[in-house]
Design an enzyme around this catalytic site. Structure first.
Site, PDB file in Angstrom:
ATOM      1  N   ARG A   3       0.842  -1.197   0.000  1.00 30.71           N
ATOM      2  CA  ARG A   3       0.000   0.000   0.000  1.00 30.71           C
ATOM      3  C   ARG A   3       0.871   1.238   0.000  1.00 30.71           C
ATOM      4  O   ARG A   3       1.876   1.308   0.707  1.00 30.71           O
ATOM      5  CB  ARG A   3      -0.922   0.013   1.216  1.00 30.71           C
ATOM      6  CG  ARG A   3      -1.835   1.235   1.268  1.00 30.71           C
ATOM      7  CD  ARG A   3      -2.715   1.236   2.495  1.00 30.71           C
ATOM      8  NE  ARG A   3      -3.560   2.413   2.490  1.00 30.71           N
ATOM      9  CZ  ARG A   3      -4.883   2.401   2.489  1.00 30.71           C
ATOM     10  NH1 ARG A   3      -5.518   1.252   2.477  1.00 30.71           N
ATOM     11  NH2 ARG A   3      -5.582   3.518   2.511  1.00 30.71           N
ATOM     12  N   ALA A 183       6.387   6.597   1.475  1.00 33.73           N
ATOM     13  CA  ALA A 183       7.572   5.818   1.833  1.00 33.73           C
ATOM     14  C   ALA A 183       7.568   5.408   3.300  1.00 33.73           C
ATOM     15  O   ALA A 183       8.616   5.255   3.921  1.00 33.73           O
ATOM     16  CB  ALA A 183       8.855   6.592   1.499  1.00 33.73           C
ATOM     17  N   ARG A 184       6.355   5.246   3.847  1.00 31.83           N
ATOM     18  CA  ARG A 184       6.171   4.857   5.248  1.00 31.83           C
ATOM     19  C   ARG A 184       6.720   5.893   6.231  1.00 31.83           C
ATOM     20  O   ARG A 184       6.946   5.597   7.408  1.00 31.83           O
ATOM     21  CB  ARG A 184       6.813   3.495   5.532  1.00 31.83           C
ATOM     22  CG  ARG A 184       6.219   2.331   4.737  1.00 31.83           C
ATOM     23  CD  ARG A 184       4.736   2.144   5.076  1.00 31.83           C
ATOM     24  NE  ARG A 184       4.204   0.868   4.626  1.00 31.83           N
ATOM     25  CZ  ARG A 184       3.692   0.639   3.426  1.00 31.83           C
ATOM     26  NH1 ARG A 184       3.648   1.621   2.542  1.00 31.83           N
ATOM     27  NH2 ARG A 184       3.222  -0.541   3.097  1.00 31.83           N
ATOM     28  N   LEU A 185       6.934   7.122   5.768  1.00 32.67           N
ATOM     29  CA  LEU A 185       7.344   8.194   6.667  1.00 32.67           C
ATOM     30  C   LEU A 185       6.077   8.855   7.221  1.00 32.67           C
ATOM     31  O   LEU A 185       5.757  10.004   6.923  1.00 32.67           O
ATOM     32  CB  LEU A 185       8.230   9.201   5.929  1.00 32.67           C
ATOM     33  CG  LEU A 185       9.536   8.636   5.377  1.00 32.67           C
ATOM     34  CD1 LEU A 185      10.327   9.712   4.650  1.00 32.67           C
ATOM     35  CD2 LEU A 185      10.369   8.016   6.505  1.00 32.67           C
TER      36      LEU A 185
END
Length: 216
Positions: A3, A183-185
């Site tokens: 995702r 970017a999962r940040l």
């Protein structure tokens, strides 16, 4: 399936000074989006034996600096709250790539407040509260349905408020807002109650909050 989180950012400058105001804004977004059960929250409790448990309940209001829900006082959740009042509430608004996590102490609301909410419930919900000995083992579905039928016959008119049913208010120590990021940040901003507030125990208007950013 991987995702990608692309819905937006959450920056300190965008936050309301009070976490309840921020929460109301996010809840409004969830309602406006048409999300099913936007007031659904996962209530986490821990009993005297130290074992955690969780279940989904419905937020029924925000009152005097607390999140409010209602339940059977003989249920597992209520029994565990009686043994250990520290709980968590998680609002998993996945469709918006958002989550709110509340941590604090739970206590019962007044009988008057419980009755005021009880009177707004549909008759079938009132009957269900009487019919279900929540969290106890029952043999079949038919047992539950028979119990509901018996309650309906017992109370052909107004259904009274049971002695074993109450509201609970969760006064938070922390309220964390999570926004999915590229970017999962992810953005995680947590309101933490500042110590020493004169009215912190009741969640009153004199509370001061510190905002902290947490690593995702």
């Amino acid at each position: 399936m991987r995702r990608r989180y692309t819905s937006g950012r959450l920056l300190e400058r965008d936050l309301a000074p009070d976490p309840f105001d921020e929460f109301r804004a996010w809840l409004h977004d969830a309602v406006t989006m048409g999300m099913a059960e936007p007031n659904a929250m996962v209530l986490g409790t821990t009993g005297a034996d130290g074992r955690p448990s969780s279940r989904t309940v419905l937020l029924k209001g925000i009152d005097d600096g607390a999140f409010v829900f209602f339940t059977n006082t003989a249920s597992r959740k209520a029994t565990e709250i009686a043994a250990n009042p520290w709980v968590s509430l998680c609002f998993p608004w996945i469709a918006m790539e958002r989550q709110v996590l509340v941590c604090g102490a739970a206590s019962t609301v007044s009988r008057e407040a419980t009755l005021a909410y009880w009177l707004t419930r549909p008759r079938e919900s009132q009957i269900g509260a009487w019919a279900s000995h929540q969290s106890t083992v029952i043999g079949t579905r038919e047992v539950l349905e028979a119990s509901a039928a018996a309650v309906g016959e017992r109370f052909p008119g107004e259904v009274p408020l049971p002695d074993f049913w109450s509201g609970y208010r969760v006064v938070p120590d922390t309220v964390e807002f999570w926004q999915g990021g590229v970017a999962r940040l992810h953005d995680r901003l947590r309101y933490r109650r500042a110590s020493g507030g004169e009215d912190s125990a009741s969640g009153g208007q004199e509370d001061a909050w510190v905002v902290e950013r947490l690593a995702p």
